[in-house]
Design an enzyme around this catalytic site. Structure first.
Site, PDB file in Angstrom:
ATOM      1  N   LYS A  48     -11.934 -26.896 -67.156  1.00 55.67           N
ATOM      2  CA  LYS A  48     -11.748 -25.601 -67.841  1.00 55.67           C
ATOM      3  C   LYS A  48     -12.053 -25.754 -69.331  1.00 55.67           C
ATOM      4  O   LYS A  48     -12.709 -24.895 -69.942  1.00 55.67           O
ATOM      5  CB  LYS A  48     -10.303 -25.098 -67.632  1.00 55.67           C
ATOM      6  CG  LYS A  48     -10.041 -24.636 -66.207  1.00 55.67           C
ATOM      7  CD  LYS A  48      -8.559 -24.409 -65.925  1.00 55.67           C
ATOM      8  CE  LYS A  48      -8.342 -24.030 -64.468  1.00 55.67           C
ATOM      9  NZ  LYS A  48      -6.927 -23.913 -64.097  1.00 55.67           N
ATOM     10  N   GLN A 103      -1.189 -24.908 -66.964  1.00 57.18           N
ATOM     11  CA  GLN A 103      -1.693 -25.481 -65.711  1.00 57.18           C
ATOM     12  C   GLN A 103      -0.534 -25.747 -64.754  1.00 57.18           C
ATOM     13  O   GLN A 103       0.440 -26.406 -65.112  1.00 57.18           O
ATOM     14  CB  GLN A 103      -2.461 -26.787 -66.025  1.00 57.18           C
ATOM     15  CG  GLN A 103      -3.123 -27.427 -64.820  1.00 57.18           C
ATOM     16  CD  GLN A 103      -4.183 -26.542 -64.159  1.00 57.18           C
ATOM     17  OE1 GLN A 103      -5.028 -25.956 -64.817  1.00 57.18           O
ATOM     18  NE2 GLN A 103      -4.131 -26.449 -62.840  1.00 57.18           N
ATOM     19  N   ASP A 150      -4.459 -16.091 -66.989  1.00 58.02           N
ATOM     20  CA  ASP A 150      -4.524 -16.197 -65.527  1.00 58.02           C
ATOM     21  C   ASP A 150      -4.329 -14.857 -64.823  1.00 58.02           C
ATOM     22  O   ASP A 150      -4.558 -14.753 -63.616  1.00 58.02           O
ATOM     23  CB  ASP A 150      -3.442 -17.174 -65.036  1.00 58.02           C
ATOM     24  CG  ASP A 150      -3.965 -18.604 -64.969  1.00 58.02           C
ATOM     25  OD1 ASP A 150      -5.150 -18.781 -64.640  1.00 58.02           O
ATOM     26  OD2 ASP A 150      -3.184 -19.526 -65.234  1.00 58.02           O
TER      27      ASP A 150
END
Ligand code: NAP
Length: 293
Positions: free
Chosen positions: A53, A97, A120
């Protein structure tokens, strides 16, 4: 022969578009989108995802603020960090994460991220907006994996309206938002899960089948209709022998490949799309803040 939905290619196209958009933002506003990436501990798979990412974000011109914390980090310290990132004007998106260490309440931490910076798309407000919005999705923070699946479907250039879509799995991060997105596309949507009775016959009626179960090669050709479109979200590591392993999806690719009209492979299908959509959300957040949208 079925069409292979090449996630790497479609993700690259999105990243190229974002790169241009970010250059434009930079030249007009003298700033670029910023993404804070928070990892707690050293779970090997998380480190791989964070690395991928971070690399992709830098490639498109997003500023990355890396916060790699000790496994023993206290929940309050993590929440304090999130509060600082919430008020940091250079940060547009915050990614925590998952999974977090067992000592930390994931929901409590994720709910601390302000909705505007929820890269997200998991915050209840963003989930609600996705559910009630009938407008186009240009300024919504949408969960990355299901939006990536939708982009793969759009790549086929077919009219999705009226298609019979079946989503296998009802998780908050994939199954539920996927069903919402397909409903917005005017598909007729059925969600099935581990308690569904006669799941195979429901799947067999699907024009579009989205598999998000987490069970290696679970779906074979007996589950799919001739000519169906399959999006395989599953990422499962299976052993080949004592030393080697490989990634497979939830669908037995070799079995269904010649029966369906299109299918996304694993790896190289949904995975790259998820990362590209994270960059998209971060850019959207920046644009929303600058009132560009
Ligand atoms: P999850 O939270 O474990 O949810 C799995 C879902 O599958 C649940 O709703 C479960 O039903 C359902 N299920 C389990 N066994 C079933 C069965 N035998 N028949 C029908 N339904 C069944 O998983 P997730 O987070 O949604 O992830 C799903 C898969 O996608 C995993 O392989 C994950 O690694 C992968 N994934 C990939 C990406 C990507 O970027 N490509 C991103 C996220 C996830 P119940 O609700 O009844 O338990």
């Amino acid at each position: 022969m079925s069409q292979i939905l090449d996630g790497k290619k479609v993700a690259q196209k999105l990243k190229d578009e974002l790169k241009i958009e970010i250059e434009n933002i930079k030249s007009k506003f003298n700033r670029v989108p910023g993404l804070a990436v928070v990892q707690v501990g050293n779970v090997a798979a998380s480190s791989v995802y964070v690395k991928a990412k971070t690399k992709a974000a830098k490639e498109v011109g997003i500023n990355v603020f890396d916060h790699h914390l000790e496994e023993t980090t206290d929940q309050n310290d993590l929440i304090n960090l999130i509060s600082q990132l919430n008020s940091n004007g250079d940060v547009d998106g915050i990614l925590v994460q998952l999974p977090l260490p067992k000592t930390i309440n994931e929901e409590a931490v994720l709910n601390c991220i302000i909705p505007e910076k929820d890269a997200d798309g998991f915050h209840p407000l963003n989930v609600g907006k996705l559910s009630i919005s009938n407008k186009n999705d240009e300024n919504l923070m949408i969960p990355c994996t299901p939006y990536g699946c939708l982009m793969l479907l759009r790549e086929l250039g077919i009219d999705l309206a009226g298609k019979n879509a079946v989503v296998i799995g009802r998780s908050n991060i994939v199954g539920k938002p996927m069903a919402q997105l397909l409903l917005k596309e005017s598909c007729t949507v059925t969600t099935v899960h581990s308690k569904t009775v006669d799941i195979e016959s429901i799947c067999k009626k699907a024009d579009i089948l989205i598999a998000a179960i987490g069970k290696p090669e679970f779906i074979n050709k007996d589950w799919v209709k001739e000519g169906a479109i399959i999006i395989d979200v599953g990422i499962n590591r299976v052993k080949i022998n004592e030393e080697k392993s490989k990634l497979v999806g939830d669908v037995l690719f070799s079995d269904v490949e010649n029966k369906v009209s299109a299918i996304s492979p694993v790896p190289g299908g949904v995975g790259p799309m998820t990362i590209a959509c994270l960059l998209r959300n971060t850019t959207i957040s920046c644009k929303n803040k600058l009132s560009i949208n």
